[in-house]
Design a protein around this motif. Structure first.
Motif, short mmCIF file in Angstrom:
data_model
loop_
_atom_site.label_atom_id
_atom_site.label_comp_id
_atom_site.label_asym_id
_atom_site.label_seq_id
_atom_site.Cartn_x
_atom_site.Cartn_y
_atom_site.Cartn_z
N VAL A 74 0.84 -1.20 0.00
CA VAL A 74 0.00 0.00 0.00
C VAL A 74 0.87 1.25 0.00
O VAL A 74 0.62 2.20 -0.75
N GLU A 75 1.92 1.26 0.82
CA GLU A 75 2.78 2.43 0.92
C GLU A 75 3.56 2.66 -0.37
O GLU A 75 3.83 3.80 -0.75
N GLU A 76 3.94 1.58 -1.05
CA GLU A 76 4.61 1.74 -2.35
C GLU A 76 3.70 2.44 -3.34
O GLU A 76 4.13 3.33 -4.08
N THR A 77 2.44 2.04 -3.35
CA THR A 77 1.46 2.68 -4.24
C THR A 77 1.27 4.13 -3.87
O THR A 77 1.19 5.01 -4.74
N LYS A 78 1.22 4.42 -2.57
CA LYS A 78 1.09 5.81 -2.12
C LYS A 78 2.25 6.67 -2.61
O LYS A 78 2.05 7.80 -3.07
N GLN A 79 3.46 6.13 -2.51
CA GLN A 79 4.63 6.89 -2.92
C GLN A 79 4.57 7.25 -4.40
O GLN A 79 4.92 8.37 -4.80
N MET A 80 4.15 6.32 -5.23
CA MET A 80 4.05 6.59 -6.66
C MET A 80 2.95 7.60 -6.96
O MET A 80 3.09 8.46 -7.84
N LEU A 81 1.84 7.51 -6.22
CA LEU A 81 0.72 8.44 -6.45
C LEU A 81 1.04 9.84 -5.93
O LEU A 81 0.61 10.83 -6.52
N ARG A 82 1.79 9.93 -4.82
CA ARG A 82 2.12 11.24 -4.26
C ARG A 82 2.98 12.07 -5.21
O ARG A 82 2.97 13.30 -5.15
N MET A 83 3.72 11.40 -6.08
CA MET A 83 4.60 12.13 -7.00
C MET A 83 3.86 12.66 -8.23
O MET A 83 4.40 13.49 -8.96
N ILE A 84 2.64 12.20 -8.46
CA ILE A 84 1.92 12.58 -9.69
C ILE A 84 1.66 14.09 -9.76
O ILE A 84 1.84 14.70 -10.83
N PRO A 85 1.22 14.77 -8.67
CA PRO A 85 1.05 16.23 -8.77
C PRO A 85 2.35 16.96 -9.15
O PRO A 85 2.31 17.92 -9.93
N ILE A 86 3.48 16.50 -8.61
CA ILE A 86 4.76 17.11 -8.99
C ILE A 86 5.05 16.81 -10.46
O ILE A 86 5.54 17.68 -11.20
N LYS A 129 14.78 16.79 -11.59
CA LYS A 129 13.60 16.00 -11.94
C LYS A 129 13.91 14.50 -11.93
O LYS A 129 13.20 13.71 -11.29
N ILE A 130 14.97 14.10 -12.59
CA ILE A 130 15.28 12.67 -12.65
C ILE A 130 15.73 12.16 -11.28
O ILE A 130 15.40 11.04 -10.88
N GLU A 131 16.45 13.00 -10.51
CA GLU A 131 16.89 12.58 -9.18
C GLU A 131 15.70 12.46 -8.23
O GLU A 131 15.62 11.52 -7.44
N PHE A 132 14.77 13.40 -8.32
CA PHE A 132 13.60 13.39 -7.43
C PHE A 132 12.75 12.15 -7.67
O PHE A 132 12.39 11.44 -6.72
N PHE A 133 12.44 11.84 -8.92
CA PHE A 133 11.56 10.71 -9.21
C PHE A 133 12.25 9.38 -8.90
O PHE A 133 11.58 8.41 -8.54
N TYR A 134 13.57 9.33 -9.05
CA TYR A 134 14.29 8.12 -8.65
C TYR A 134 14.31 7.99 -7.14
O TYR A 134 13.99 6.93 -6.58
N ASP A 135 14.70 9.05 -6.46
CA ASP A 135 14.90 8.99 -5.01
C ASP A 135 13.59 8.73 -4.27
O ASP A 135 13.57 7.99 -3.28
N GLN A 136 12.48 9.32 -4.74
CA GLN A 136 11.22 9.22 -4.02
C GLN A 136 10.40 7.98 -4.38
O GLN A 136 9.40 7.70 -3.74
N ALA A 137 10.81 7.27 -5.41
CA ALA A 137 10.12 6.02 -5.75
C ALA A 137 10.50 4.93 -4.75
O ALA A 137 11.62 4.94 -4.22
N PRO A 138 9.61 4.00 -4.44
CA PRO A 138 9.97 2.89 -3.55
C PRO A 138 11.07 2.03 -4.15
O PRO A 138 11.28 2.04 -5.38
N GLU A 139 11.77 1.31 -3.31
CA GLU A 139 12.94 0.55 -3.74
C GLU A 139 12.63 -0.44 -4.86
O GLU A 139 13.46 -0.69 -5.72
N SER A 140 11.43 -1.01 -4.86
CA SER A 140 11.08 -2.01 -5.88
C SER A 140 10.52 -1.39 -7.15
O SER A 140 10.16 -2.10 -8.08
N MET A 141 10.44 -0.04 -7.20
CA MET A 141 9.84 0.62 -8.36
C MET A 141 10.71 1.77 -8.86
O MET A 141 10.20 2.77 -9.39
N LYS A 142 12.02 1.68 -8.69
CA LYS A 142 12.91 2.76 -9.07
C LYS A 142 12.85 3.07 -10.57
O LYS A 142 12.85 4.23 -10.98
N SER A 143 12.80 2.03 -11.41
CA SER A 143 12.75 2.25 -12.86
C SER A 143 11.46 2.96 -13.25
O SER A 143 11.46 3.84 -14.12
#
Length: 494
Positions: free
Chosen positions: A211-223, A364-378
């Motif tokens: 659930v938290e992995e999904t939250k992390q990916m969704l939280r980045m969408i507004p940015i 931009k590329i550093e933010f989306f990499y760093d803030q993605a969960p460990e299993s979803m970095k790509s």
């Protein structure tokens, strides 16, 4: 690239040259020629979409987040990653453009084709030495399961204590080489996917970590949405800026003409210089002021890039107004003849684009990499590629829409003849659009909560930085106290 090289090399795949001023008398391009050419472009786009997010992710994954020294090195990785990308771009916009226009397209496309083949061999040779993170399944399926489970358990009340939600044992994550994530209060409705209802079906019950992995990916969408407009601004340097250059005096000396497309080399040069200054000097200065190992946060860096985009469009509008004034002064507004104005008039806007890239694109590329969960970095890194793609489509949409509307209600802002256009108005419109987007970004970034680090090494770096600053201040204090005491004894380095 091999297919594209064939398309411009083989006589049967190349369109027939047309020297007639009336295009209707020229032989039409065959379906085979169009099919081969566009197939090559689509394969190239597909390959780029698959390699860019993954190569940068693999590079960043080579640093151990649990090792303070490697963590510190990782903070500079994306600076130098983008440096290498733009260094290659510099070669493309200078040497390759010159070869394509003056020698031939076959050699111009053949050189990067050979370069790609060599890069593949180097990558394959280094594979045994890389740190690999084993795949844990499709991130889209993992996220879809959370959405479906949330909908399935929608009527179920959430427990007050998040420890009552479903979570796997720590040993399970240790076996998989992944990290467990504790429940957070943001997007709390998604926690319903982890409510224990007696079912163990993976589409009806998810773990808190999932659930938290999904939250992390969704939280980045507004940015992510806020980066679409800056990506739109970038495409102007590849399109309208170059078209402006075609109307200006491109001569250097008496025998050399600057290809307008080569002006993008100044974007690359300024970006390369800016990355070096940022990483070697700016970060160190800001570390002392903020005690942040990155100097400034990733969103602050992205925000500075957005401010620069507003400045770029404002300067571009003023320069275009001057260009149109010269066209009217010389009676050239009715045709697109070359103006008595040097092409280097456009240098400020091109070079500022490079400076903006050093802030916004790297952040931009550093933010989306760093803030993605460990299993979803790509997947996280692919957000930055998505931003560029949508920015290009949005640029075309804005250009065609503004052109259509302004022609419909009077003199068009964007015509084939730039001397009879009002490109200065269009650039002003983009500056206003960038300003609105910047304030929206400020709102989204204020609401954004950075994810927790997977290790405490970032805290170690922060503590080291604070200690270093304190030592410097203490040394300065001791230096003032020692003034007037005479020379110090010799210092033995060894």
């Amino acid at each position: 690239m091999s297919l594209l090289t064939l398309a411009v090399s083989m006589p049967s795949l190349k369109p027939h040259p047309c020297l007639d001023a009336n295009a209707e008398h020229c032989k039409q391009t065959s379906r085979l020629q169009l099919a081969v050419f566009f197939t090559a472009l689509y394969i190239l786009a597909l390959g780029t979409g698959g390699t860019k997010p993954n190569i940068s992710t693999i590079g960043a994954d080579q640093f151990d987040d649990f090792h303070p020294e490697e963590k510190a090195q990782k903070l500079s990785f994306f600076n130098w990653w983008m440096f290498s990308i733009f260094f290659g771009t510099l070669f493309a916009t200078t040497t390759l453009v010159y070869i394509q226009e003056n020698v031939g397209w076959s050699l111009g496309y053949g050189i990067p084709t050979v370069g790609l083949a060599i890069a593949i061999l180097i990558f394959a040779a280094g594979t045994p030495f890389y740190r690999h993170k084993l795949p844990t399944g499709s991130p889209f399926i993992r996220m879809a399961k959370v959405i479906v489970a949330t909908a399935w358990n929608w009527r179920q009340p959430l427990p007050y204590d998040p420890r009552q939600l479903h979570e796997l044992q720590l040993e399970e994550y240790t076996k998989q080489g992944t990290f467990r994530i504790d429940s957070t209060p943001s997007l709390r409705f998604l926690n319903k996917a982890a409510i224990r209802t007696g079912s163990t079906h993976p589409w009806k019950l998810c773990s808190v970590t999932q659930v938290e992995e999904t939250k992390q990916m969704l939280r980045m969408i507004p940015i992510l949405i806020c980066t679409f407009i800056p990506s739109t601004m970038l495409s102007q340097a590849q399109t309208l800026f170059i078209k402006q250059g075609r109307t200006l005096d491109r001569s250097v000396g008496s025998h050399f003409q600057i290809p307008p497309a080569s002006l993008t080399a100044f974007v690359t040069i300024s970006m390369l210089v800016s990355v070096i200054i940022y990483d070697r000097f700016f970060v160190k200065i800001m570390q002392r002021l903020t005690n942040n190992p990155r100097g400034i946060t990733m969103l602050q860096r992205l925000g500075i890039g957005m401010i620069l985009h507003i400045l770029i469009m404002t300067i571009a509008s003023l320069v275009e107004r001057h260009r149109l004034h010269v066209a009217r002064k010389n009676g050239l507004e009715k045709n697109e003849e070359q103006l008595p104005l040097t092409i280097f008039t456009l240098l400020p806007q091109f070079m500022l684009v490079g400076v903006a890239d050093a802030f916004s694109e790297v952040a931009k590329i550093e933010f989306f990499y760093d803030q993605a969960p460990e299993s979803m970095k790509s997947l996280g890194t692919s957000y930055s590629m998505t931003s560029l793609g949508i920015g290009n489509f949005l640029s075309s949409f804005l250009l065609s829409t503004v052109s259509h509307l302004t022609k419909k209600h009077g003199n068009g802002w964007i015509n084939n003849n730039l001397n009879a256009s009002h490109l200065d108005y269009y650039y002003g419109f983009l500056a206003v659009l960038s300003t609105i987007n910047f304030f929206l970004f400020l709102l989204m970034s204020k609401m954004y909560v950075y994810k927790a680090e997977v290790s405490d090494s970032i805290k170690v770096l922060t503590d080291k930085l604070k200690a270093s600053n304190l030592n410097e201040k203490s040394a300065m204090t001791r230096g003032r106290a020692d003034e007037g005491r005479g020379p110090l004894p010799p210092f033995n380095l060894f």
